[in-house]
Design a protein around this motif. Structure first.
Motif, PDB file in Angstrom:
ATOM      1  N   ASN A 116      -5.554   0.609   2.025  1.00  0.00           N
ATOM      2  CA  ASN A 116      -6.230  -0.638   1.738  1.00  0.00           C
ATOM      3  C   ASN A 116      -5.438  -1.414   0.691  1.00  0.00           C
ATOM      4  N   ASP A 117      -4.972  -0.709  -0.300  1.00  0.00           N
ATOM      5  CA  ASP A 117      -4.200  -1.356  -1.362  1.00  0.00           C
ATOM      6  C   ASP A 117      -2.776  -0.828  -1.423  1.00  0.00           C
ATOM      7  N   PHE A 118      -2.606   0.373  -1.009  1.00  0.00           N
ATOM      8  CA  PHE A 118      -1.249   0.911  -0.922  1.00  0.00           C
ATOM      9  C   PHE A 118      -1.150   1.709   0.367  1.00  0.00           C
ATOM     10  N   PHE A 119       0.055   1.763   0.882  1.00  0.00           N
ATOM     11  CA  PHE A 119       0.219   2.288   2.231  1.00  0.00           C
ATOM     12  C   PHE A 119       1.285   3.359   2.293  1.00  0.00           C
ATOM     13  N   PRO A 120       1.065   4.325   3.148  1.00  0.00           N
ATOM     14  CA  PRO A 120       2.131   5.306   3.373  1.00  0.00           C
ATOM     15  C   PRO A 120       3.109   4.734   4.394  1.00  0.00           C
ATOM     16  N   ARG A 150      11.503  -7.399  -2.106  1.00  0.00           N
ATOM     17  CA  ARG A 150      10.439  -6.401  -2.316  1.00  0.00           C
ATOM     18  C   ARG A 150       9.451  -6.438  -1.154  1.00  0.00           C
ATOM     19  N   LYS A 151       9.097  -7.663  -0.784  1.00  0.00           N
ATOM     20  CA  LYS A 151       8.125  -7.817   0.297  1.00  0.00           C
ATOM     21  C   LYS A 151       8.670  -7.258   1.613  1.00  0.00           C
ATOM     22  N   GLU A 172      10.857  -4.990   1.949  1.00  0.00           N
ATOM     23  CA  GLU A 172      10.877  -3.532   1.810  1.00  0.00           C
ATOM     24  C   GLU A 172       9.510  -2.930   2.147  1.00  0.00           C
ATOM     25  N   ALA A 173       8.474  -3.519   1.538  1.00  0.00           N
ATOM     26  CA  ALA A 173       7.127  -3.010   1.761  1.00  0.00           C
ATOM     27  C   ALA A 173       6.708  -3.161   3.227  1.00  0.00           C
ATOM     28  N   PHE A 217       8.550  -0.717   5.387  1.00  0.00           N
ATOM     29  CA  PHE A 217       8.122   0.647   5.086  1.00  0.00           C
ATOM     30  C   PHE A 217       6.794   0.956   5.772  1.00  0.00           C
ATOM     31  N   GLY A 277       9.741  -2.693  -3.660  1.00  0.00           N
ATOM     32  CA  GLY A 277       8.533  -2.932  -2.867  1.00  0.00           C
ATOM     33  C   GLY A 277       7.820  -1.654  -2.471  1.00  0.00           C
ATOM     34  N   VAL A 278       8.527  -0.557  -2.650  1.00  0.00           N
ATOM     35  CA  VAL A 278       7.977   0.752  -2.333  1.00  0.00           C
ATOM     36  C   VAL A 278       8.073   1.588  -3.598  1.00  0.00           C
ATOM     37  N   HIS A 279       7.042   2.293  -3.933  1.00  0.00           N
ATOM     38  CA  HIS A 279       7.052   3.121  -5.137  1.00  0.00           C
ATOM     39  C   HIS A 279       7.023   4.599  -4.783  1.00  0.00           C
ATOM     40  N   ARG A 287       4.833   5.102  -1.483  1.00  0.00           N
ATOM     41  CA  ARG A 287       3.717   4.218  -1.139  1.00  0.00           C
ATOM     42  C   ARG A 287       4.157   2.795  -1.407  1.00  0.00           C
ATOM     43  N   THR A 288       3.617   1.851  -0.657  1.00  0.00           N
ATOM     44  CA  THR A 288       3.967   0.459  -0.923  1.00  0.00           C
ATOM     45  C   THR A 288       3.411   0.069  -2.289  1.00  0.00           C
ATOM     46  N   ALA A 289       4.070  -0.885  -2.936  1.00  0.00           N
ATOM     47  CA  ALA A 289       3.632  -1.340  -4.250  1.00  0.00           C
ATOM     48  C   ALA A 289       2.242  -1.952  -4.134  1.00  0.00           C
ATOM     49  N   ILE A 290       1.405  -1.631  -5.100  1.00  0.00           N
ATOM     50  CA  ILE A 290       0.006  -2.073  -5.026  1.00  0.00           C
ATOM     51  C   ILE A 290      -0.108  -3.599  -5.047  1.00  0.00           C
ATOM     52  N   ASP A 291       0.795  -4.258  -5.795  1.00  0.00           N
ATOM     53  CA  ASP A 291       0.682  -5.721  -5.898  1.00  0.00           C
ATOM     54  C   ASP A 291       1.002  -6.432  -4.588  1.00  0.00           C
ATOM     55  N   LEU A 292       1.515  -5.677  -3.620  1.00  0.00           N
ATOM     56  CA  LEU A 292       1.851  -6.315  -2.341  1.00  0.00           C
ATOM     57  C   LEU A 292       0.764  -6.081  -1.293  1.00  0.00           C
ATOM     58  N   SER A 293      -0.401  -5.628  -1.745  1.00  0.00           N
ATOM     59  CA  SER A 293      -1.420  -5.238  -0.767  1.00  0.00           C
ATOM     60  C   SER A 293      -1.839  -6.402   0.131  1.00  0.00           C
TER      61      SER A 293
END
Lengths: 275, 209, 209
Positions: A147-151, B9-10, B12-13, B16, C57-59, C70-76
């Protein structure tokens, strides 16, 4: 007493209007419906009432809350009879609590809790439920996976290839072999290819009757059977059957038997008329 | 640390988290950027990212115009973990193995005749998997049944110099493994695992036409 | 471009490829490294990687003692379309989940005592189905009630490293609200989701005869 002050204060801004979704919309309205089913138990109802009347649970305003609860349940009972038992149990308990709070505490030294302690306990339970409710909300509003972070969307995955390594030692092997073979040998009966020659008693008697002369002389059984004893396979059965037959014949009085001592030769002779 | 732009960054996310490879148009749509104006910029960013990842354990690859992260190819072995699981042979397998060892070369029918039960295909497969047993050839009898024997691996595993070291009747008896009331005719055969086929054996392939 | 060691590349690849988060022990096993000698080195490498990714963008995150990208939370917001709309938990279920999380290990009777209402079987079933809640064992009290606690899945889902990171834990604790009795005693228990059973817990199976 603080309690009474609170009570007065709350009575002043006694507004039921539009406060809570499940509370009656308008107390004076004739179409007033008490939806007690909207509540999850008495504690939930009390928390809703506390919110409606802005009762601070940290203060001991439990008495006021109790009154609100009792009023609510009474109104509900007027309109609907099927109020769950636990609401009524709570109502009874609150009535008791009310009396304990209002009457001077003259039960010194008794083990029962005082009215204030009972009130504090109720306040604690309410606060605890409220806290857990808040905690649930915080959890819900927090960052959540998917929801806020994704695998990673397309993980290749790590495959585990299992390879079996078989274990056995020489002892296992030999035991298995021996056990298997023996089991087979025991379980299977091999019928011989050659039929074993077996003399029946009847057969032996026939032979004996032929052989035993009419001269009534004693003769050892071995010599009588000499013709059949050459073959080791046949000798045993011939001897055994002949012995059986001789007992039979002796019993009938056809012949006589004589053995001088154990293991000595057995003699036979026809029982003659010469006796 | 190499600096990274917000756009990068975007990207990348997005790449991913994506469950499939993404083409430029899709990426632009996800970034809510109108087509062609940003096309060049995004392409540039993707190349920056690609360069950033080229020495790392994860690569950004472009296959048929679509972009995706992939673990580095040279590390693919890492993603296959080999695990050795020790396993015990079943009694049936052990018995079959023993019979093959003593009576080799032997056929399935002969094994069944000795064991008195039919041998499941699984049992022989397990033994072949241990690589202690090998198909030797085919018996010159009707049906040309496959003959089995033991392998060098068998000798190695059980610590024999040669198959003739397998204990015989007297040793088995001495070890108390055989009942003393042995029926007549119970003997332990002399096995042999010569590579060369026996007189009554044909090569395996012979019948495979 | 920051340089990267071979070990770091491998860690990167493993964590990228894995379908689940990996703990140190598993990582060591995948790298075929015997435990403790390399533990420290790997931990160091993971921290290097974590720092490398922290602006990206990925942490690389460490949740419940396990590592995962995991993707960065700020990019949700960007990843809106990947959002899995969770089946909304009922208020009763959410409340029960919170009680289990903060009061664990706890029994159904204790949950009911806090909520002041009987808990329907469905509520607990829904929570068990999310796999955020697990039966832990049995309380050593009459009736041997099952004790419930949260699972690793709970930590992973809500992104906590350990159960002690539950929001507001210390405040609740300070207010004595996590104690099951009146706040007279000051020994307020901390929730814990250790796999190991508590002193007053028995294994689940124990009573299943």
């Amino acid at each position: 007493m603080d309690l009474m002050a609170d009570k007065d204060k709350y009575q002043n801004d006694d507004d039921w209007e539009g406060q809570e979704q499940c509370l009656p919309k308008n107390a004076s309205d004739s179409s007033f419906i008490v939806d007690i089913e909207g509540f999850e138990g008495p504690l939930d109802l009390m928390l809703a009432l506390a919110r409606t009347h802005k009762i601070d649970l940290t203060n001991i305003s439990i008495l006021f809350l109790a009154e609100q609860y009792l009023t609510f349940v009474d109104k509900a009972r007027v309109l609907r009879l099927d109020i769950a038992a636990d609401y009524l149990v709570m109502a009874a308990w609150l009535t008791y609590l009310k009396s304990r709070l209002l009457l001077p505490d003259d039960r010194d030294g008794e083990e029962e809790l005082s009215g204030d302690e009972l009130a504090a306990r109720l306040a604690f339970r309410l606060k605890r439920l409220e806290a857990m409710r808040g905690a649930g909300q915080v959890l819900l509003e927090g960052k959540q996976l998917h929801n806020d972070f994704f695998p990673r969307g397309q993980p290749e995955g790590i495959t585990v290839l299992r390879k079996s390594l078989y274990e056995a030692d020489i002892y296992d092997l030999l035991t298995a072999y021996a056990a298997g073979r023996l089991r087979k040998v025991v379980s299977v009966v091999h019928p011989g290819h050659e039929r074993r020659k077996v003399w029946s008693i009847k057969q032996a008697r026939k032979q004996l009757e032929k052989i035993i002369g009419f001269d009534c002389d004693w003769a050892p059984i071995d010599s009588l059977l000499a013709g059949f004893l050459a073959d080791p396979v046949e000798s045993r059965t011939a001897l055994a059957a002949a012995f059986g037959a001789s007992l039979e014949m002796a019993h009938e009085g056809v012949i006589e038997l004589r053995q001088d001592s154990p293991f000595n030769p057995l003699y036979l002779r026809r029982k003659g008329e010469n006796e | 640390m190499s600096s990274i732009t917000d756009q990068q960054r975007k990207l990348e996310a997005l790449l991913f988290a994506a469950t499939e490879s993404l083409d430029l148009r899709t990426l632009l749509a996800y970034l809510s950027l109108e087509d062609d104006d940003h096309r060049g910029k995004i392409e540039e960013d993707l190349q920056v990212l690609q360069r950033h990842y080229e020495k790392r354990g994860v690569h950004l690859v472009n296959v048929a115009g679509k972009w995706a992260f992939r673990t580095a190819i040279d590390l693919s072995d890492l993603l296959e973990r080999h695990k050795v699981v020790p396993r015990k042979l079943s009694r049936a397998a052990l018995e079959t193995l023993a019979i093959i060892a003593y009576h080799q070369p032997t056929t399935r029918a002969e094994i069944e005749e000795i064991r008195g039960v039919t041998t499941s295909k699984g049992t022989l497969d397990v033994l072949l998997e241990t690589s202690w047993v090998r198909p030797r050839g085919r018996r010159m009898t009707p049906g040309r049944p496959v003959t089995y024997g033991t392998s060098e691996g068998f000798l190695e595993h059980f610590g024999f110099d040669s198959i003739t070291e397998l204990p015989g009747l007297s040793e088995l008896k001495g070890a108390g493994l055989l009942d003393n009331n042995l029926p007549i005719g119970f003997n332990v055969p002399l096995p042999h695992d010569d590579m060369a086929l026996q007189q009554d054996e044909l090569p395996l392939e012979e019948c495979d036409e």
